[in-house]
Design a protein around this motif. Sequence first.
Motif, mmCIF file in Angstrom:
data_model
loop_
_atom_site.group_PDB
_atom_site.id
_atom_site.type_symbol
_atom_site.label_atom_id
_atom_site.label_comp_id
_atom_site.label_asym_id
_atom_site.label_seq_id
_atom_site.Cartn_x
_atom_site.Cartn_y
_atom_site.Cartn_z
ATOM 1 N N UNK A 21 0.793 -1.235 0.000
ATOM 2 C CA UNK A 21 0.000 0.000 0.000
ATOM 3 C C UNK A 21 0.828 1.289 0.000
ATOM 4 N N UNK A 22 2.083 1.214 0.429
ATOM 5 C CA UNK A 22 2.910 2.423 0.506
ATOM 6 C C UNK A 22 4.076 2.410 -0.485
ATOM 7 N N UNK A 23 4.044 1.537 -1.490
ATOM 8 C CA UNK A 23 5.200 1.402 -2.371
ATOM 9 C C UNK A 23 5.511 2.656 -3.173
ATOM 10 N N UNK A 24 4.544 3.559 -3.370
ATOM 11 C CA UNK A 24 4.825 4.816 -4.065
ATOM 12 C C UNK A 24 5.413 5.867 -3.122
ATOM 13 N N UNK A 25 5.407 5.604 -1.828
ATOM 14 C CA UNK A 25 5.884 6.579 -0.844
ATOM 15 C C UNK A 25 7.183 6.162 -0.158
ATOM 16 N N UNK A 26 7.365 4.860 0.058
ATOM 17 C CA UNK A 26 8.568 4.388 0.751
ATOM 18 C C UNK A 26 8.985 3.034 0.202
ATOM 19 N N UNK A 27 10.240 2.694 0.466
ATOM 20 C CA UNK A 27 10.802 1.464 -0.067
ATOM 21 C C UNK A 27 10.141 0.239 0.573
ATOM 22 N N UNK A 56 11.446 -0.389 -8.137
ATOM 23 C CA UNK A 56 10.642 0.234 -7.086
ATOM 24 C C UNK A 56 11.103 1.666 -6.810
ATOM 25 N N UNK A 57 12.411 1.915 -6.882
ATOM 26 C CA UNK A 57 12.909 3.280 -6.737
ATOM 27 C C UNK A 57 12.349 4.145 -7.875
ATOM 28 N N UNK A 58 12.369 3.609 -9.093
ATOM 29 C CA UNK A 58 11.874 4.334 -10.262
ATOM 30 C C UNK A 58 10.387 4.639 -10.129
ATOM 31 N N UNK A 59 9.609 3.681 -9.634
ATOM 32 C CA UNK A 59 8.176 3.921 -9.416
ATOM 33 C C UNK A 59 7.954 5.084 -8.454
ATOM 34 N N UNK A 60 8.708 5.088 -7.356
ATOM 35 C CA UNK A 60 8.564 6.181 -6.388
ATOM 36 C C UNK A 60 8.998 7.513 -6.990
ATOM 37 N N UNK A 61 10.133 7.527 -7.675
ATOM 38 C CA UNK A 61 10.657 8.766 -8.265
ATOM 39 C C UNK A 61 9.679 9.342 -9.282
ATOM 40 N N UNK A 62 9.259 8.530 -10.236
ATOM 41 C CA UNK A 62 8.335 9.009 -11.267
ATOM 42 C C UNK A 62 6.960 9.326 -10.687
ATOM 43 N N UNK A 63 6.553 8.567 -9.691
ATOM 44 C CA UNK A 63 5.281 8.855 -9.040
ATOM 45 C C UNK A 63 5.265 10.246 -8.435
ATOM 46 N N UNK A 64 6.345 10.610 -7.743
ATOM 47 C CA UNK A 64 6.417 11.929 -7.120
ATOM 48 C C UNK A 64 6.619 13.028 -8.149
ATOM 49 N N UNK A 65 7.322 12.726 -9.222
ATOM 50 C CA UNK A 65 7.605 13.718 -10.256
ATOM 51 C C UNK A 65 6.376 14.037 -11.107
ATOM 52 N N UNK A 66 5.631 13.015 -11.500
ATOM 53 C CA UNK A 66 4.567 13.190 -12.487
ATOM 54 C C UNK A 66 3.148 13.239 -11.922
ATOM 55 N N UNK A 67 2.987 12.903 -10.640
ATOM 56 C CA UNK A 67 1.637 12.820 -10.075
ATOM 57 C C UNK A 67 1.499 13.715 -8.844
ATOM 58 N N UNK A 68 0.336 14.348 -8.712
ATOM 59 C CA UNK A 68 0.043 15.076 -7.477
ATOM 60 C C UNK A 68 -0.467 14.103 -6.417
ATOM 61 N N UNK A 69 -1.133 13.041 -6.852
ATOM 62 C CA UNK A 69 -1.601 11.965 -5.973
ATOM 63 C C UNK A 69 -1.373 10.651 -6.705
ATOM 64 N N UNK A 70 -0.938 9.635 -5.970
ATOM 65 C CA UNK A 70 -0.746 8.314 -6.561
ATOM 66 C C UNK A 70 -0.906 7.277 -5.458
ATOM 67 N N UNK A 71 -1.784 6.324 -5.698
ATOM 68 C CA UNK A 71 -2.118 5.328 -4.678
ATOM 69 C C UNK A 71 -2.044 3.921 -5.245
ATOM 70 N N UNK A 72 -1.636 2.998 -4.388
ATOM 71 C CA UNK A 72 -1.656 1.573 -4.677
ATOM 72 C C UNK A 72 -2.618 0.973 -3.668
ATOM 73 N N UNK A 73 -3.848 0.737 -4.092
ATOM 74 C CA UNK A 73 -4.873 0.196 -3.209
ATOM 75 C C UNK A 73 -4.795 -1.332 -3.231
ATOM 76 N N UNK A 74 -4.405 -1.899 -2.125
ATOM 77 C CA UNK A 74 -4.291 -3.353 -2.013
ATOM 78 C C UNK A 74 -5.623 -3.907 -1.527
ATOM 79 N N UNK A 75 -6.219 -4.799 -2.320
ATOM 80 C CA UNK A 75 -7.523 -5.360 -1.974
ATOM 81 C C UNK A 75 -7.424 -6.689 -1.235
#
Length: 140
Positions: A21-27, A56-75
């Motif tokens: 759930x936090x992969x876009x925010x932390x390792x 995973x580093x790239x996902x976080x970097x690009x997520x913060x660069x290109x998105x104002x909000x980005x979520x990984x909702x784990x069901x």
Amino acid sequence: MSPDYATQVEAVIATLKQDLPTLFKQDITYDIYTQDIEFIDPVNRFKGKLSYQIIFWTLRFHGQLFFTELYFDLHEVQQTAFDVITAHWTVRGTLRLPWKPQLYFNGYSTYQLTPEGLIYYHQDTWDRSPQAILKQFISW
């Protein structure tokens, strides 16, 4: 099933539930993966823990660069076979563009386990093509 294997699988599931759930925010935690982890999704394919860490580093970097909000909702995360764990999820976000296009797609991850209960294979399946996902960015 040995008690050690069952305990290890439970630990892997708990770690995935905590990390995803936090992969876009932390390792994430990498000790549940083998050194030669293989990863496949609709746009990537590689092998090795260093490459896995870089994605995973790239996902976080690009997520913060290109998105104002980005979520990984784990069901859901569950053991679906003796050596398989499956996680169902949704990625959603808002792109940093004036018209604020929305990103949204569902998918699932299939993790295959070694006899020791470590993940050696991770495949992501998306509910639409990469092109269909990119089209969400240009629709106004």
